[in-house]
Design an enzyme around this catalytic site. Structure first.
Site: not given
Length: 168
Positions: A99, A143
């Site tokens: 991330e 994402e």
């Protein structure tokens, strides 16, 4: 007043929906008074969150749109476990890298809790990550997020003002 035995006996358990991230169950339980009632809940594999703190004290957060609440959120990097062989810390290290691009030399366990025990069996563990090294993020293909560095004092203000509402 006599103490009540605070235990429910599961008589039957059925998965009513199984999805990619979670499943939902309905159990038939026997209460301490002998009555039988249904208990519906989300069956969750567990999740981990990482609190990445830079040498200057700034905290690395991710901004992303969360469909269930219809808002852009500020969160620490986090993710759910990917099966029984996955550990909380292993998954946390992977989520931090995926991330944010950061890796850390040091991890310290902070807390373990149930975010919503009334309707989910999810356990969430949070680790502090220090001695960070920047790299390239590789989020999952579904994402979309932005990585931001926020001073610790500003993060506290964001929590108190409601700009950060995520329980992690």
């Amino acid at each position: 007043m006599p103490k009540i035995v605070l235990k429910e006996k599961t008589l039957k358990s059925k998965i009513i929906f199984s999805g990619k991230a979670v499943s939902f169950r309905i159990d038939t339980v026997e209460l301490p008074n002998g009555k039988r009632v249904p208990r519906e809940y989300m069956d969750h594999p567990g999740a981990v969150a990482i609190l990445p703190v830079l040498k200057n004290g700034n905290i690395v957060l991710v901004k992303q749109y969360r469909h269930p609440v219809g808002k852009i959120t500020y969160e620490v990097p986090a993710g759910k476990l990917h099966g029984k062989e996955d550990s909380f810390l292993k998954r946390g290290k992977a989520e931090l890298k995926e991330e944010t691009g950061y890796t850390a030399k040091n991890f310290e366990f902070l807390v373990s809790f149930w975010p919503t025990p009334a309707f989910s069996n999810e356990t969430l563990k949070i680790y502090l990550a220090k001695n960070l090294r920047n790299g390239r993020a590789k989020p999952d293909e579904d994402e979309f997020l932005n990585v931001v560095e926020v001073p610790r004092k500003e993060v506290v203000k964001m929590i108190r003002s409601g700009r950060i509402k995520d329980s992690k």
